[in-house]
Design an enzyme around this catalytic site. Sequence first.
Site, PDB file in Angstrom:
ATOM      1  N   SER A  53     -50.399 -15.255  56.013  1.00  0.00           N
ATOM      2  CA  SER A  53     -49.965 -15.807  54.833  1.00  0.00           C
ATOM      3  C   SER A  53     -48.797 -16.426  55.041  1.00  0.00           C
ATOM      4  O   SER A  53     -47.713 -16.146  55.773  1.00  0.00           O
ATOM      5  CB  SER A  53     -50.240 -14.957  53.575  1.00  0.00           C
ATOM      6  OG  SER A  53     -51.375 -14.337  53.731  1.00  0.00           O
TER       7      SER A  53
HETATM    8  N1  SAH Z   1     -52.222  -9.956  55.008  1.00  0.00           N
HETATM    9  C1  SAH Z   1     -52.299 -10.884  56.234  1.00  0.00           C
HETATM   10  C2  SAH Z   1     -53.141 -11.965  56.112  1.00  0.00           C
HETATM   11  C3  SAH Z   1     -54.456 -11.588  56.190  1.00  0.00           C
HETATM   12  S1  SAH Z   1     -55.931 -12.971  56.133  1.00  0.00           S
HETATM   13  C4  SAH Z   1     -51.110 -10.846  57.062  1.00  0.00           C
HETATM   14  O1  SAH Z   1     -49.944 -10.485  56.435  1.00  0.00           O
HETATM   15  O2  SAH Z   1     -51.170 -11.462  57.903  1.00  0.00           O
HETATM   16  C5  SAH Z   1     -56.828 -12.358  55.551  1.00  0.00           C
HETATM   17  C6  SAH Z   1     -57.666 -11.241  56.078  1.00  0.00           C
HETATM   18  O3  SAH Z   1     -58.587 -10.486  55.588  1.00  0.00           O
HETATM   19  C7  SAH Z   1     -58.354 -11.555  57.591  1.00  0.00           C
HETATM   20  O4  SAH Z   1     -57.691 -10.904  58.512  1.00  0.00           O
HETATM   21  C8  SAH Z   1     -59.845 -11.174  57.311  1.00  0.00           C
HETATM   22  O5  SAH Z   1     -60.585 -10.677  58.500  1.00  0.00           O
HETATM   23  C9  SAH Z   1     -59.647  -9.908  56.397  1.00  0.00           C
HETATM   24  N2  SAH Z   1     -60.784  -9.804  55.433  1.00  0.00           N
HETATM   25  C10 SAH Z   1     -61.745 -10.300  54.918  1.00  0.00           C
HETATM   26  N3  SAH Z   1     -62.641  -9.982  54.418  1.00  0.00           N
HETATM   27  C11 SAH Z   1     -62.515  -8.647  54.558  1.00  0.00           C
HETATM   28  C12 SAH Z   1     -62.786  -7.119  54.265  1.00  0.00           C
HETATM   29  N4  SAH Z   1     -64.175  -6.957  53.413  1.00  0.00           N
HETATM   30  N5  SAH Z   1     -62.389  -6.226  54.446  1.00  0.00           N
HETATM   31  C13 SAH Z   1     -61.198  -6.058  55.421  1.00  0.00           C
HETATM   32  N6  SAH Z   1     -60.437  -7.156  55.645  1.00  0.00           N
HETATM   33  C14 SAH Z   1     -61.089  -8.347  55.352  1.00  0.00           C
END
Ligand code: SAH
Length: 207
Positions: A53
Amino acid sequence: MEFLLTLRRRGISDAAVLRAMDDVPRARFVEAETAGEAYADQALPISCGQTISQPYVVAYMTEQLRLQPHHRVLEIGTGSGYQAAVLSRLAREVVSIERYRTLADKARERLAALGYGNVEVIAGDGMLGAPDRAPFDRIIVTAAAATVPEVLLEQLAEGGVMVLPLGSHSGPQRIVRLTKGADGTVNREELIAVRFVPLLPGKAQEL
Ligand code: SAH
């Protein structure tokens, strides 16, 4: 530093949050190819078609959580582990769930190497939360859901706060803050407009 100045200018004012953003080396959470842009205020691609993000959004959501040092926090969507690292500087314990095993393993390794010992990364479906570890004082979801995931709300402690992006995958999304009252009522506040990758059900089939 330019990085903190940008966050301040955009309205982040909580000193503890700014300190945490200053502490965590974002360059260690991005891919080698984008290391030069690690401190620009933008989201960047990571493995598995996901994104780390934008720093402003990380700081904003963290600020809206109103963390206290004794809090236990659940994060859904570990991704690179960057948001989890920021949370770990402000709370007692962070449990973070990621549906891609590759991302979960990399994030776990990174967080350990940086000495963020109060973060536990779990590979699994975050939409189920972590019932064996509930209730949580704070919950943050870093992928966009179309509707409030009720399972997660159930795992929020009384007086707890959940911050998440709500909206359709392709349409407008907004950060929403839900506060759970003592009587089980939920107060809902609509905050800034954002753009997140979707929250998807189940563990990822590919690695
Ligand atoms: N917080 C992260 C940003 C992640 S982007 C950072 O600081 O880098 C969102 C993430 O959510 C992705 O990696 C995606 O794979 C994950 N995601 C989406 N649906 C999910 C679920 N049901 N359970 C766990 N992770 C999930």
